[in-house]
Scaffold this active site. Structure first.
Site, PDB file in Angstrom:
ATOM      1  N   HIS A 186      45.380  21.542  21.858  1.00  0.00           N
ATOM      2  CA  HIS A 186      44.437  22.081  22.859  1.00  0.00           C
ATOM      3  C   HIS A 186      45.099  22.562  24.125  1.00  0.00           C
ATOM      4  O   HIS A 186      44.444  23.079  25.023  1.00  0.00           O
ATOM      5  CB  HIS A 186      43.409  21.004  23.237  1.00  0.00           C
ATOM      6  N   GLY A 223      32.941  18.571  39.815  1.00  0.00           N
ATOM      7  CA  GLY A 223      31.891  19.132  38.971  1.00  0.00           C
ATOM      8  C   GLY A 223      30.598  19.403  39.698  1.00  0.00           C
ATOM      9  O   GLY A 223      30.544  19.449  40.937  1.00  0.00           O
ATOM     10  N   GLU A 246      30.261  14.109  32.094  1.00  0.00           N
ATOM     11  CA  GLU A 246      31.686  13.853  31.811  1.00  0.00           C
ATOM     12  C   GLU A 246      32.265  12.580  32.417  1.00  0.00           C
ATOM     13  O   GLU A 246      33.256  12.054  31.890  1.00  0.00           O
ATOM     14  CB  GLU A 246      32.535  15.041  32.313  1.00  0.00           C
ATOM     15  N   ASP A 302      21.263  21.051  41.056  1.00  0.00           N
ATOM     16  CA  ASP A 302      19.848  21.111  40.730  1.00  0.00           C
ATOM     17  C   ASP A 302      19.235  19.739  40.983  1.00  0.00           C
ATOM     18  O   ASP A 302      19.941  18.743  41.053  1.00  0.00           O
ATOM     19  CB  ASP A 302      19.617  21.544  39.268  1.00  0.00           C
TER      20      ASP A 302
HETATM   21  N1  HPA Z   1      21.984  17.488  33.720  1.00  0.00           N
HETATM   22  C1  HPA Z   1      23.184  17.272  33.168  1.00  0.00           C
HETATM   23  N2  HPA Z   1      24.283  17.765  33.677  1.00  0.00           N
HETATM   24  C2  HPA Z   1      24.204  18.520  34.787  1.00  0.00           C
HETATM   25  C3  HPA Z   1      22.990  18.763  35.399  1.00  0.00           C
HETATM   26  C4  HPA Z   1      21.831  18.218  34.845  1.00  0.00           C
HETATM   27  O1  HPA Z   1      20.715  18.394  35.362  1.00  0.00           O
HETATM   28  N3  HPA Z   1      23.227  19.554  36.489  1.00  0.00           N
HETATM   29  C5  HPA Z   1      24.561  19.764  36.516  1.00  0.00           C
HETATM   30  N4  HPA Z   1      25.146  19.131  35.506  1.00  0.00           N
END
Ligand code: HPA
Length: 240
Positions: free
Chosen positions: A5, A90, A181, A204
């Protein structure tokens, strides 16, 4: 030596690696922040770069989405490339009202609905946790630049499109945000005797249903990269 990988030769990857999920974000961060950048991997487009930040060698590589992808790349970095520290940079979904879009969450620990921990054959439940020293340094940097941040539990889920609503249950135990992760990374670090810290920008909210657009995501993660890079060079100085 390369792996199935990763095309890098041993020595091409720095002791500290920043890992966004998106390989294109890895490329953008490397181009934006590092000097003397060399691309060490493009297998499966999981782009990885090494350069220097304020004179210190730092690598930035994508992890892909989900524990299996993160687990493959982080396993190889820790066990085959001599990497000591991985900083996941992330995005995550907020599970509580006080965890707002653009906030940064530092994952003190990570719960999971994945079966990944089972392979370790523990006689009970293992608690995947970050490296405390990295966490202290990261919160110090976040304070110094006035970032809006939280520290606490993440949940690493296997199901972005879940057929049952699990967010409320995790939130009822104080979990701050959901991503995919952290638990895999923390368990790999534990088994390898290495260090890891996950930081996520909230992209979000599972409560308000607000979502950042891809360009808003891109811009908002830059403050987090600046924190991670400062932690990386402090970690390097400490390790010398
Ligand atoms: N769910 C899972 N992983 C994510 C989300 C989520 O709402 N937003 C960013 N990574």
């Amino acid at each position: 030596m390369s792996t199935p990988h990763n095309d890098a030769e041993v020595g091409q990857i720095a002791k500290v690696v920043l890992m966004p999920g998106d390989p294109l974000r890895a490329r953008l961060a490397a181009q934006t922040y590092l000097t003397d950048v060399v691309e060490f991997n493009a297998v499966r487009n999981m782009l990885g770069y090494t350069g220097t930040y304020k004179g210190v060698p730092v690598s930035i590589m994508g992890s892909g989405m989900g524990i299996p992808s993160m687990a493959i790349y982080s396993y190889e970095l820790y066990n085959m490339y001599g990497v000591e520290t991985i900083l996941r940079t992330g995005t995550a979904g907020g599970l509580r009202r006080d965890v707002r879009l653009y906030d940064i969450v530092f994952g003190q620990a990570a719960c999971t609905d994945s079966n990944y921990p089972r392979q370790f054959g523990m006689p009970g439940t293992i608690a995947p946790i970050c490296d405390y020293g990295l966490l202290v340094r990261a919160t110090g940097v976040a304070e110094s630049i006035g970032a809006s941040y939280h520290v606490g539990n993440l949940v690493s889920t296997d199901t972005f499109y879940s057929q049952s609503s699990t967010g409320e249950a995790w939130a009822s135990m104080g979990v701050l945000a959901v991503e995919m992760e952290a638990a895999g990374l923390y368990l790999n670090a534990a088994r390898a005797g290495k260090k890891a810290l996950v930081m996520c920008t909230i992209s979000d909210s599972l409560l308000s249903r607000e979502v950042l657009s891809p360009s808003e995501r891109q811009n908002s993660t830059m403050q987090m990269f600046e924190i991670a890079l400062q932690v990386a060079i402090d970690d390097y100085a400490q390790g010398k």
